[in-house]
Write an enzyme that holds these catalytic residues in place. Structure first.
Site, PDB file in Angstrom:
ATOM      1  N   LYS A  73       0.866  -1.177   0.000  1.00 51.85           N
ATOM      2  CA  LYS A  73       0.000   0.000   0.000  1.00 51.85           C
ATOM      3  C   LYS A  73       0.903   1.228   0.000  1.00 51.85           C
ATOM      4  CE  LYS A  73      -3.817   2.034   2.687  1.00 51.85           C
ATOM      5  NZ  LYS A  73      -4.712   1.852   3.853  1.00 51.85           N
ATOM      6  N   SER A 148      -9.602   1.828   2.757  1.00 51.67           N
ATOM      7  CA  SER A 148      -8.746   2.596   1.892  1.00 51.67           C
ATOM      8  C   SER A 148      -7.700   1.772   1.137  1.00 51.67           C
ATOM      9  CB  SER A 148      -8.011   3.661   2.716  1.00 51.67           C
ATOM     10  OG  SER A 148      -7.165   3.051   3.664  1.00 51.67           O
ATOM     11  N   SER A 172      -9.832  -0.532   6.885  1.00 51.97           N
ATOM     12  CA  SER A 172      -9.253  -0.439   5.542  1.00 51.97           C
ATOM     13  C   SER A 172      -8.615  -1.702   4.991  1.00 51.97           C
ATOM     14  CB  SER A 172      -8.224   0.674   5.499  1.00 51.97           C
ATOM     15  OG  SER A 172      -8.886   1.897   5.350  1.00 51.97           O
TER      16      SER A 172
HETATM   17  N1  GLN Z   1     -12.859   4.086   6.139  1.00 51.37           N
HETATM   18  C1  GLN Z   1     -12.231   4.490   7.339  1.00 51.37           C
HETATM   19  C2  GLN Z   1     -11.775   5.924   7.243  1.00 51.37           C
HETATM   20  O1  GLN Z   1     -12.034   6.500   6.270  1.00 51.37           O
HETATM   21  C3  GLN Z   1     -11.088   3.600   7.667  1.00 51.37           C
HETATM   22  C4  GLN Z   1      -9.858   3.935   6.950  1.00 51.37           C
HETATM   23  C5  GLN Z   1      -8.716   3.068   7.352  1.00 51.37           C
HETATM   24  O2  GLN Z   1      -8.885   2.045   7.997  1.00 51.37           O
HETATM   25  N2  GLN Z   1      -7.531   3.517   7.005  1.00 51.37           N
HETATM   26  O3  GLN Z   1     -11.187   6.459   8.125  1.00 51.37           O
END
Ligand code: GLN
Length: 469
Positions: A73, A148, A172
């Site tokens: 990532k 994400s 994410s």
């Molecule tokens: N969707 C969540 C956010 O927008 C989690 C993101 C993540 O786990 N990095 O914060």
């Protein structure tokens, strides 16, 4: 296509070289550019590293992961390679060191093939917040892959690398795993060093793997885990033998009543969960519904606390220390203002503003302090449940992957995380394993959560549940 490390090892055993395996992956990556999951392929270093591992294999000196090809990532540092958190603000920036988790895999001769698209600074649930365009779900190109870590999920699901690493701050890893039919683990907070992970919300962030098999998740987790002198929150608790799945019996499952009966959960997902529960009961396990009456507080608490931490973590991106600097600025203040205004995307700005607000004098107690108190209540209640039960079972996501550009309102997007933020708020390990296929053709996951540092048990139970299907 090589979808698991077992398949890679078969190839190696049949005389195929690591370099040839890498070439195969490169061909697949090229064929799948429309998915937009790779931001960069490290063509040069990947071939050189493959040749080095081939030489080690010849000398009988290869590590446990020889032949494994890994995508990162784009928020994980790999020395002398670019990293951007999918943001314009890190334009041109190269890592000065390698993340500990990544280094441990490299030390076992895994090879890093490239960096994977994600939501900017890991903020999002659909991978539509990247400065480099959205990632498309490989199973249906009109749909999002989740976020994400969407690029990581798609790269693994479509066989463009053996394993991908992601980060999970509020879901994410698990949510995109659910949307792409892959396995994704968020380890216990502190299990894997965060050194070299670009921080979003430091008390929530964890690095974890995506894979097409549970064995692969367990293997890389085992190697990445353990104390690290560069991360004072990493735990010195002994790392178990995660890959040697033990038979389980008489397990006590807690099913979160409010989650499985939630009106927002797709009825087909509900019925698959019910079917799993029936199978578990039939096999002699105790499965009981427990009440966790705080579901509605999860997402708000997560967003108060995570944005607070983000506003602080992201203050370092000022146009001076790293990456992008506005060419239109004169003087220090304007440099900060313009670089940040031009460098960050809208979601990141929204969160920095929200986080700055909840930390501001006069509002601190009403939001931040209150959020911390709620977090403690959530943790205590979760501990209570896990003192009586071995594992918590719930859906990973309320729905399957949705259409690109379909969710426009930030709050609706935040509610995607309703079942995943729990484990980040409380620090428990949680895994998403593929549960079924919806009649709309898309997969979805089952989420399991155990006590802190019980990754071993989590894998054993997940392996057992798989064997029921
Ligand atoms: N969707 C969540 C956010 O927008 C989690 C993101 C993540 O786990 N990095 O914060």
């Amino acid at each position: 296509m090589l979808k698991s490390f077992a398949e890679v090892k078969n190839k190696l055993a049949s005389g195929v070289s690591v370099l040839e395996i890498v070439e195969q992956y490169l061909v697949e990556i090229n064929k799948n550019q429309h998915l937009n999951c790779f931001l960069e392929v490290f063509e040069e270093s990947v071939r050189q590293n493959a040749a080095d591992v081939d030489a080690k294999i010849k000398n009988g000196k290869a590590g446990k992961l020889a032949g494994m090809v890994i995508g990162l990532k784009d928020n994980l540092c790999y020395k002398n390679h670019k990293v951007s958190a999918s943001s314009k603000i890190l334009e041109g920036f190269e890592s000065l060191f390698t993340a500990t988790a990544v280094q441990r895999l490299i030390d076992e001769d895994a090879i890093i093939i490239g960096r994977l698209n994600c939501d900017e600074f890991a903020m999002g649930s659909s991978n539509e917040n990247s400065a480099f365009g959205p990632v498309k779900n490989n199973l249906n190109n009109n749909l999002v892959p989740g976020g994400s870590s969407g690029g990581s999920a798609v790269a693994v699901s479509s066989g463009l690398c053996t394993i991908a690493l992601g980060s999970d701050t509020g879901g994410s890893i698990r949510q995109p795993a659910s949307f792409t039919g892959t396995y994704g683990l968020k380890p216990t907070y502190g299990r894997i060093s965060r050194y070299g992970l670009i921080a979003y919300a430091s008390s929530f962030d964890q690095i974890g793997p995506f894979a097409n098999s549970l064995e692969d998740v367990a293997l890389v987790t085992e190697i990445m885990s353990g104390v690290d002198k560069f991360d004072s929150t990493s735990s010195s608790k002994t790392v178990g033998n995660y890959t040697d799945f033990q038979k389980v019996s008489g397990i006590k499952f807690a099913v979160i009543k409010e989650a499985v009966s939630h009106e927002g959960v797709d009825p087909e997902i509900k019925s698959f969960i019910q079917e799993s529960i029936n199978k578990l009961r039939k096999d002699g396990h105790i499965v009981e519904e427990v009440s966790f009456p705080y579901l509605d507080f999860m997402v708000p608490t997560y967003y108060v606390l995570s944005t607070a931490e983000a506003s602080s973590n992201l203050s370092r991106f000022d146009g001076v220390h790293y990456g992008y600097r506005s060419p239109n600025a004169i003087g220090v203040e304007e440099t900060y203002k313009k670089s940040r205004s031009e460098g960050f995307g809208p979601e990141v700005k929204r969160r920095i503003m929200a986080g700055t607000f909840v930390l501001s004098h006069g509002y601190y107690d009403a939001y931040y302090t209150k959020g911390q108190k709620v977090r403690r209540i959530l943790k205590d209640k979760t501990d209570d449940i896990l003192n009586q039960y071995d594992v918590i079972l719930m859906p990973t996501t309320p729905n399957t992957a949705f259409e690109l550009n379909a969710v426009k309102d930030p709050i609706s997007m935040y509610l995607q995380d309703i079942f995943t933020v729990h484990a980040n708020l409380t620090g428990n390990p949680a895994i998403s394993i593929p549960l079924g296929k919806h009649t709309n053709g898309m997969p979805f996951g089952l989420q399991l959560m155990t006590r802190h540092f019980e990754e071993k048990r989590l894998f054993d139970i997940a392996a057992y549940i798989e064997s029921l299907n």
